[in-house]
Design a protein around this motif. Structure first.
Motif, PDB file in Angstrom:
ATOM      1  N   ASN A  99       0.682  -0.824   0.199  1.00 44.28           N
ATOM      2  CA  ASN A  99       0.202   0.348  -0.538  1.00 44.28           C
ATOM      3  C   ASN A  99       0.942   1.113   0.051  1.00 44.28           C
ATOM      4  O   ASN A  99       1.774   1.678   0.892  1.00 44.28           O
ATOM      5  N   GLN A 100       0.548   2.256  -1.054  1.00 47.51           N
ATOM      6  CA  GLN A 100       1.699   3.262  -1.091  1.00 47.51           C
ATOM      7  C   GLN A 100       1.565   4.480   0.268  1.00 47.51           C
ATOM      8  O   GLN A 100       2.317   4.650  -0.027  1.00 47.51           O
ATOM      9  N   GLY A 101      -0.232   4.409  -0.109  1.00 48.23           N
ATOM     10  CA  GLY A 101      -0.326   5.593   1.492  1.00 48.23           C
ATOM     11  C   GLY A 101       0.702   5.065   2.587  1.00 48.23           C
ATOM     12  O   GLY A 101       1.341   5.791   3.483  1.00 48.23           O
ATOM     13  N   GLU A 102       1.287   3.707   2.584  1.00 47.62           N
ATOM     14  CA  GLU A 102       2.418   3.586   3.678  1.00 47.62           C
ATOM     15  C   GLU A 102       3.509   3.974   3.430  1.00 47.62           C
ATOM     16  O   GLU A 102       4.194   4.698   4.239  1.00 47.62           O
ATOM     17  N   VAL A 103       4.038   3.784   2.243  1.00 49.29           N
ATOM     18  CA  VAL A 103       5.903   4.449   1.708  1.00 49.29           C
ATOM     19  C   VAL A 103       5.176   6.712   2.290  1.00 49.29           C
ATOM     20  O   VAL A 103       6.592   6.661   3.228  1.00 49.29           O
ATOM     21  N   ILE A 104       4.077   6.808   1.601  1.00 49.30           N
ATOM     22  CA  ILE A 104       3.486   8.072   1.947  1.00 49.30           C
ATOM     23  C   ILE A 104       3.786   8.846   3.946  1.00 49.30           C
ATOM     24  O   ILE A 104       4.485   9.742   3.642  1.00 49.30           O
ATOM     25  N   ARG A 105       3.261   7.632   4.103  1.00 47.13           N
ATOM     26  CA  ARG A 105       3.194   7.883   5.700  1.00 47.13           C
ATOM     27  C   ARG A 105       4.152   7.809   6.409  1.00 47.13           C
ATOM     28  O   ARG A 105       5.001   8.962   7.412  1.00 47.13           O
ATOM     29  N   LYS A 106       4.707   6.611   6.290  1.00 45.40           N
ATOM     30  CA  LYS A 106       6.478   6.556   6.252  1.00 45.40           C
ATOM     31  C   LYS A 106       7.127   7.931   6.385  1.00 45.40           C
ATOM     32  O   LYS A 106       8.672   7.820   7.379  1.00 45.40           O
ATOM     33  N   CYS A 107       7.540   7.715   5.137  1.00 47.01           N
ATOM     34  CA  CYS A 107       8.910   8.200   4.830  1.00 47.01           C
ATOM     35  C   CYS A 107       8.643   9.894   4.590  1.00 47.01           C
ATOM     36  O   CYS A 107       9.201  10.373   3.738  1.00 47.01           O
ATOM     37  N   ASN A 108       7.317  10.429   4.867  1.00 48.75           N
ATOM     38  CA  ASN A 108       6.669  11.722   4.831  1.00 48.75           C
ATOM     39  C   ASN A 108       7.202  12.355   3.361  1.00 48.75           C
ATOM     40  O   ASN A 108       7.039  13.218   2.784  1.00 48.75           O
ATOM     41  N   LYS A 109       6.083  11.308   2.604  1.00 45.51           N
ATOM     42  CA  LYS A 109       6.208  12.025   0.935  1.00 45.51           C
ATOM     43  C   LYS A 109       5.049  12.411   0.400  1.00 45.51           C
ATOM     44  O   LYS A 109       3.911  12.184   1.227  1.00 45.51           O
ATOM     45  N   SER A 110       4.547  13.334  -0.321  1.00 42.91           N
ATOM     46  CA  SER A 110       3.835  13.642  -1.410  1.00 42.91           C
ATOM     47  C   SER A 110       3.052  12.677  -2.271  1.00 42.91           C
ATOM     48  O   SER A 110       1.557  12.167  -2.333  1.00 42.91           O
ATOM     49  N   TRP A 111       3.676  11.828  -2.625  1.00 44.53           N
ATOM     50  CA  TRP A 111       3.236  10.573  -3.471  1.00 44.53           C
ATOM     51  C   TRP A 111       4.178   9.482  -3.602  1.00 44.53           C
ATOM     52  O   TRP A 111       5.404   9.853  -3.757  1.00 44.53           O
ATOM     53  N   ALA A 112       3.854   8.449  -4.121  1.00 45.68           N
ATOM     54  CA  ALA A 112       4.413   7.209  -4.301  1.00 45.68           C
ATOM     55  C   ALA A 112       3.895   6.524  -4.932  1.00 45.68           C
ATOM     56  O   ALA A 112       3.148   6.420  -5.066  1.00 45.68           O
ATOM     57  N   GLY A 113       5.075   5.811  -6.087  1.00 46.01           N
ATOM     58  CA  GLY A 113       4.633   4.567  -6.921  1.00 46.01           C
ATOM     59  C   GLY A 113       5.229   2.972  -6.785  1.00 46.01           C
ATOM     60  O   GLY A 113       6.241   3.560  -7.055  1.00 46.01           O
ATOM     61  N   GLU A 114       4.817   2.121  -6.766  1.00 47.14           N
ATOM     62  CA  GLU A 114       5.959   0.969  -6.711  1.00 47.14           C
ATOM     63  C   GLU A 114       6.014   0.517  -8.125  1.00 47.14           C
ATOM     64  O   GLU A 114       4.586   0.124  -8.501  1.00 47.14           O
ATOM     65  N   THR A 115       6.534  -0.040  -8.369  1.00 43.91           N
ATOM     66  CA  THR A 115       7.111  -1.100  -9.478  1.00 43.91           C
ATOM     67  C   THR A 115       7.639  -2.826  -9.625  1.00 43.91           C
ATOM     68  O   THR A 115       8.192  -2.385  -8.123  1.00 43.91           O
ATOM     69  N   LEU A 116       7.087  -3.440  -8.983  1.00 48.90           N
ATOM     70  CA  LEU A 116       7.991  -4.476  -9.600  1.00 48.90           C
ATOM     71  C   LEU A 116       8.126  -5.647 -10.511  1.00 48.90           C
ATOM     72  O   LEU A 116       7.188  -5.952 -10.664  1.00 48.90           O
ATOM     73  N   VAL A 117       8.934  -6.766  -9.859  1.00 52.56           N
ATOM     74  CA  VAL A 117       9.102  -7.606 -11.217  1.00 52.56           C
ATOM     75  C   VAL A 117      10.027  -8.698 -10.482  1.00 52.56           C
ATOM     76  O   VAL A 117      10.331  -8.968  -9.225  1.00 52.56           O
ATOM     77  N   ARG A 118       9.102  -9.924 -10.701  1.00 59.43           N
ATOM     78  CA  ARG A 118      10.004 -11.435 -10.584  1.00 59.43           C
ATOM     79  C   ARG A 118      10.024 -12.571 -12.004  1.00 59.43           C
ATOM     80  O   ARG A 118       9.868 -12.222 -12.381  1.00 59.43           O
ATOM     81  N   GLY A 119      11.877 -12.993 -11.455  1.00 64.61           N
ATOM     82  CA  GLY A 119      11.871 -13.544 -12.731  1.00 64.61           C
ATOM     83  C   GLY A 119      13.449 -14.201 -13.109  1.00 64.61           C
ATOM     84  O   GLY A 119      14.241 -13.771 -12.018  1.00 64.61           O
ATOM     85  N   ALA A 120      13.842 -14.978 -13.633  1.00 64.31           N
ATOM     86  CA  ALA A 120      14.716 -15.650 -13.455  1.00 64.31           C
ATOM     87  C   ALA A 120      15.719 -14.555 -14.824  1.00 64.31           C
ATOM     88  O   ALA A 120      15.499 -14.799 -15.905  1.00 64.31           O
ATOM     89  N   GLY A 121      16.864 -14.877 -14.473  1.00 61.51           N
ATOM     90  CA  GLY A 121      17.977 -14.478 -15.259  1.00 61.51           C
ATOM     91  C   GLY A 121      17.693 -13.013 -16.069  1.00 61.51           C
ATOM     92  O   GLY A 121      18.321 -12.779 -16.544  1.00 61.51           O
ATOM     93  N   LEU A 122      16.808 -11.804 -14.983  1.00 59.76           N
ATOM     94  CA  LEU A 122      16.766 -10.620 -14.864  1.00 59.76           C
ATOM     95  C   LEU A 122      17.758 -10.014 -14.852  1.00 59.76           C
ATOM     96  O   LEU A 122      18.394  -9.255 -13.435  1.00 59.76           O
ATOM     97  N   SER A 123      17.914  -8.827 -16.042  1.00 60.72           N
ATOM     98  CA  SER A 123      19.284  -7.349 -15.751  1.00 60.72           C
ATOM     99  C   SER A 123      17.931  -6.441 -15.982  1.00 60.72           C
ATOM    100  O   SER A 123      16.796  -6.196 -16.020  1.00 60.72           O
ATOM    101  N   PRO A 124      18.730  -5.148 -15.598  1.00 57.78           N
ATOM    102  CA  PRO A 124      18.322  -4.109 -15.398  1.00 57.78           C
ATOM    103  C   PRO A 124      17.305  -3.603 -16.888  1.00 57.78           C
ATOM    104  O   PRO A 124      16.267  -2.913 -16.397  1.00 57.78           O
ATOM    105  N   GLU A 125      18.294  -4.352 -17.753  1.00 58.83           N
ATOM    106  CA  GLU A 125      17.542  -3.675 -19.448  1.00 58.83           C
ATOM    107  C   GLU A 125      16.019  -4.529 -19.394  1.00 58.83           C
ATOM    108  O   GLU A 125      15.282  -3.751 -18.954  1.00 58.83           O
ATOM    109  N   ALA A 126      16.732  -5.958 -18.556  1.00 58.24           N
ATOM    110  CA  ALA A 126      15.208  -6.508 -18.621  1.00 58.24           C
ATOM    111  C   ALA A 126      14.139  -6.110 -18.179  1.00 58.24           C
ATOM    112  O   ALA A 126      12.551  -5.844 -18.853  1.00 58.24           O
ATOM    113  N   MET A 127      13.909  -5.547 -17.082  1.00 57.31           N
ATOM    114  CA  MET A 127      12.991  -5.193 -15.716  1.00 57.31           C
ATOM    115  C   MET A 127      12.953  -4.484 -16.533  1.00 57.31           C
ATOM    116  O   MET A 127      11.480  -4.098 -16.485  1.00 57.31           O
TER     117      MET A 127
END
Length: 171
Positions: A99-127
């Motif tokens: 829940n990005q509201g948790e990030v906003i609240r705990k870190c005192n931010k005005s906006w937060a967004g999250e991206t997730l990825v999971r897989g085998a052999g992922l490079s930064p470019e592939a992510m």
């Protein structure tokens, strides 16, 4: 050269030791710079911290390619929460967004967004490619509101790479 995450953690230990001993100390830095480039293009030669840096370099390339400003700083609080979330995913197997509201609240931010990825052999470019091909993730990575980042790369028991990127806007 020591990695900024290592230096930040070392500084935090120094602050803790000084507090225990009663010595006066300066406040802990709240941000550190995103590198402009990475030293190796082979992800198998990089530590997790170096992969995290490489991932932000790739994200910044995508942002610049779309006419957006780069994200110049990692945020200590946001990075800590990204690391915790990546470890949670690796430990539990539950691949879900925080829940990005948790990030906003705990870190005192005005906006937060999250991206997730999971897989085998992922490079930064592939992510980044996977995220840019997903409308919701692309919207987060290319948000003009994003100013700072927290990034985690970890591995689960199956050897899969887990990437967590939290982008935030300070108050």
């Amino acid at each position: 050269m020591q990695h900024p995450r290592f230096i930040t953690r070392l500084a935090a230990l120094g602050v803790a030791a000084a507090v225990i001993c009663g010595a006066p100390v300066a406040a802990e830095a709240k941000t550190w710079s995103v590198p402009r480039a990475v030293s190796s293009s082979d992800p198998t030669e990089l530590t997790n911290s170096e992969l995290e840096d490489a991932l932000m370099v790739r994200i910044n390339q995508a942002r610049a390619g779309n006419g957006l400003p780069k994200i110049w700083n990692f945020d200590v609080c946001t990075d800590r929460l990204a690391e915790q979330w990546g470890q949670r995913i690796a430990r539990t197997g539950a691949f879900e967004h925080r829940n990005q509201g948790e990030v906003i609240r705990k870190c005192n931010k005005s906006w937060a967004g999250e991206t997730l990825v999971r897989g085998a052999g992922l490079s930064p470019e592939a992510m980044v490619r996977l995220w840019m091909d997903s409308p919701g993730h692309r919207q987060i990575l290319l948000s003009p509101r994003a100013r700072r980042a927290g990034v985690a790369i970890t591995r689960d028991d199956q050897g899969r790479t887990i990437g967590v990127v939290n982008l935030v806007r300070p108050n």
